[in-house]
Design a protein around this motif. Structure first.
Motif: not given
Length: 365
Positions: A51-67
């Motif tokens: 849920g929100e905990d996962h989304t919060r953590l994922r959002r912090l680093v997801s931009k670094a792993f975009t194609p």
């Protein structure tokens, strides 16, 4: 869960969650502290959040792993690959019998170097990560060894945080610290736990994928010849390796939040589910009677090696890019490369989570 249908259903069903609070036996104190998979249960990173905990953590680093961001890393990865292939050739020349451990010289240092540079880990610290991360995936060690090694890894990453907090850099560790200190969106434990996840998953699986790919291709020379000749793209061959011999076989754990049915099986509330990504990708019901065969010309090499849905692996693009850069350069430079021992003599990694070998001795010529 071992079939493609069952694993896919579990990944997609909102009644199946990652938080250990749903595991009845764990919360009843029935799981001992020295259980070999306990560190995969008690962690506080994205792997165990919903849920929100996962989304919060994922959002912090997801931009670094975009194609797009991964593509910007390609030039640096190519330079690392070329340097490691120089090291491989030099090691083979210095070896009395011409045999060199490809896992130690190429498969391990490539992803470790890439992930270390992403997270700002200096060269002196990198060797201190390799051993502890390996034990994290090793279910054969004693509980005392597991705890000691985990504390060692925690200590190394705590030092990294202290260093980056004092002198921030253009790296993901500094970005996570900023989220912790300035926005208060991470607890200190969450910060370290997520570094444990990113650093370990960021190189252990890619290391095994490289070695598994070399094994698969050299043991199927007809398939390798098709790829080298340009009749099959390297990316297609990599996807078939991911299907046929994925670096991650199982990832503990998911839990049922109510009485339910998955793939025709009734499962009570509060049960743990262990998803078999490797077996799902070799399921006859998905890939037909040739599912056990390695075939780079296969029309459908779809797999679940990077999971699926909301927990899809953030590092999938990076892993694919690294492997698609190292393999063509490796076989272009050493077209006769072959594993130097029988496959039965290779020692499998002592893990139900990771699929790989302890060493991969090869001859370059």
């Amino acid at each position: 869960m071992t079939t493609h249908e069952a694993v896919s259903a579990a990944l997609a069903d909102p009644r199946v969650q990652k938080d250990k609070k749903y595991w009845t036996a764990f919360n009843a104190g029935e799981i001992p502290a020295d259980w070999p998979l306990i560190s995969w249960i008690i962690n506080e990173n994205m792997l165990s959040k919903d849920g929100e905990d996962h989304t919060r953590l994922r959002r912090l680093v997801s931009k670094a792993f975009t194609p797009r961001r991964v593509e910007l890393l390609r030039g640096g990865v190519v330079a690392i690959v070329e340097s490691l292939l120089d090291d491989l050739e030099r090691a083979a020349e210095e070896s009395p019998d011409g045999v060199v451990d490809l896992r130690a010289v190429v498969s391990q240092p490539l992803p470790l170097t890439v992930i270390s540079e992403l997270f700002g880990v200096d060269e002196a610290t990198r060797p201190r990560l390799h051993g502890p991360v390996g034990v994290f995936f090793d279910q054969s060690v004693t509980p005392e060894e597991a705890m000691s090694t985990f504390l060692e890894l925690w200590g190394v990453l705590t030092e990294l945080v202290e260093t980056k907090r004092a002198a921030p850099g253009d790296d993901l560790t500094s970005a996570l610290i900023a989220a912790r200190d300035e926005e208060d969106r991470l607890t200190e434990d969450e910060l370290i736990w997520n570094l444990v996840l990113f650093v370990s998953a960021g190189y252990e699986t890619t290391m095994n994928l490289i070695s598994n790919a070399v094994r698969a291709l050299t043991h199927h020379r007809d398939q390798l010849d098709l790829v080298v000749a340009g009749k099959v793209e390297w990316s297609k061959a990599v996807e078939e390796v991911l299907r046929w011999d994925p670096p991650g076989q199982y990832v503990p754990m998911r839990y049922t939040t109510e009485d339910m049915e998955l793939a025709g099986v009734a499962i009570p509330k509060g049960e743990p589910l262990l998803l078999g990504y490797g077996s799902a990708s070799r399921d006859d019901a998905r890939h037909g009677p040739t599912s056990e065969e390695f075939d780079v010309t296969r029309e459908d090499s779809s797999h679940l090696s990077f999971s699926h849905g909301r927990h899809y692996c953030l590092g999938a693009s990076l892993a694919r890019m690294e492997v698609n850069e190292v393999l063509p350069r490796l076989f272009a430079r050493f077209p006769d490369l072959a594993v130097a021992v029988d496959d039965a003599d290779l020692v499998p990694a002592p893990s139900i989570i990771a699929s790989g070998v302890d060493a991969l001795p090869v001859r370059l010529r």
